[in-house]
Structure formats: C-alpha cells, structure tokens
Design a protein around this motif. Structure first.
Motif, PDB file in Angstrom:
ATOM      1  N   ASP A 238      67.524  44.395  63.047  1.00 31.97           N
ATOM      2  CA  ASP A 238      68.492  44.979  62.708  1.00 31.97           C
ATOM      3  C   ASP A 238      67.742  46.247  62.501  1.00 31.97           C
ATOM      4  O   ASP A 238      67.048  47.015  62.238  1.00 31.97           O
ATOM      5  N   ARG A 239      68.676  47.035  62.208  1.00 33.84           N
ATOM      6  CA  ARG A 239      68.951  48.474  61.925  1.00 33.84           C
ATOM      7  C   ARG A 239      67.499  49.325  61.387  1.00 33.84           C
ATOM      8  O   ARG A 239      67.302  50.146  61.662  1.00 33.84           O
ATOM      9  N   ARG A 240      67.733  48.594  60.232  1.00 30.11           N
ATOM     10  CA  ARG A 240      67.405  48.864  58.842  1.00 30.11           C
ATOM     11  C   ARG A 240      65.590  48.570  59.613  1.00 30.11           C
ATOM     12  O   ARG A 240      64.717  49.519  59.395  1.00 30.11           O
ATOM     13  N   ALA A 241      65.055  47.462  59.708  1.00 32.29           N
ATOM     14  CA  ALA A 241      63.782  47.489  60.015  1.00 32.29           C
ATOM     15  C   ALA A 241      63.274  48.554  61.458  1.00 32.29           C
ATOM     16  O   ALA A 241      61.723  48.267  61.081  1.00 32.29           O
ATOM     17  N   GLU A 242      64.775  48.853  61.738  1.00 32.43           N
ATOM     18  CA  GLU A 242      63.628  49.081  63.055  1.00 32.43           C
ATOM     19  C   GLU A 242      63.318  50.851  62.744  1.00 32.43           C
ATOM     20  O   GLU A 242      62.643  51.498  63.666  1.00 32.43           O
ATOM     21  N   LEU A 243      64.282  50.870  61.852  1.00 29.55           N
ATOM     22  CA  LEU A 243      64.203  52.749  61.402  1.00 29.55           C
ATOM     23  C   LEU A 243      62.495  52.531  60.101  1.00 29.55           C
ATOM     24  O   LEU A 243      61.742  53.761  60.692  1.00 29.55           O
ATOM     25  N   VAL A 244      62.156  51.764  59.811  1.00 29.50           N
ATOM     26  CA  VAL A 244      60.916  51.370  58.808  1.00 29.50           C
ATOM     27  C   VAL A 244      60.071  51.149  60.005  1.00 29.50           C
ATOM     28  O   VAL A 244      58.758  52.441  59.534  1.00 29.50           O
TER      29      VAL A 244
END
Length: 118
Positions: free
Chosen positions: A2-8
C-alpha cells in the motif's frame, strides 16, 4: 504494497546529510554555528526555539524577542561520507565544526557560540 508502506520504506532508505550549519539573525547578523549528523534535525532546532527550550540562552532570547522570521538556517558544509572502509562521522563533524568556528569566530558581538577554552 500500500501507499503508506511504500512511503515509509522510501523514507527509511533516504540518505541523510550531515554537516555544519548556521542560524543567522538577519537583524544584527549574529550567528550560531553547529554541526548535525542529520540535517533533518534542523526542524527540531526550530521547534526548540519556538517553545523556548534551546540551550543557548542568548540565541533563545533574541529568537523570542525578534521572532522566527528574523532568522535563517544556512548550510555551510556537507560531510562527504566515504563509501568504503571505516568512517567516523562523529569525528568528521567535530573537525568540520571546529574549522567553521575558527573561520567565522561567532563569539561575542559576532555570534552566539561560547569561545573555546584555552
């Protein structure tokens, strides 16, 4: 992913920059010179000054009286980290900060740093 995991993941992989910077009072050109292992910490210095908890009392006094808009943060030099072999970042920062303190002499009327003990 997901987008959040990718940003982290991207944030964790980001290279940090270390070096020496100054906080300059644009009213009287007094400066405070300091090194940092991570320039992202500069936001923390702004936060400390805004809540009145910076350890340098003279800088804190001027910041409180004049306001954040009268100060600028300026990077003086970035540490070039060695890609191979041993590299002591703490020692490199200490030497780099000393070089800038010697060069700029930010003491007394010129700055907020405390003069070195002889």
């Amino acid at each position: 992913m997901d987008r959040r995991a990718e940003l982290v993941r991207q944030f964790k992989e980001m290279e940090t920059e270390a070096g020496v910077y100054q906080i300059r009072n644009t009213t009287n050109d007094k400066i405070f010179v300091e090194s940092s292992p991570n320039f992202k910490n500069i936001n923390g210095r702004t936060f400390e000054l805004n809540i009145g908890s910076h350890l340098n009392k003279e800088l804190q006094k001027d910041w409180t009286e004049l306001g954040e808009e009268k100060f600028v943060f300026e990077i003086l030099e970035i540490v070039e980290k060695k890609k191979t072999g041993y590299f002591d970042l703490k020692d490199a920062l200490k030497k780099m900060e000393r070089k800038w303190l010697d060069r700029l002499q930010p003491y007394g009327d010129k700055g907020y740093n405390k003069p070195p003990r002889v």
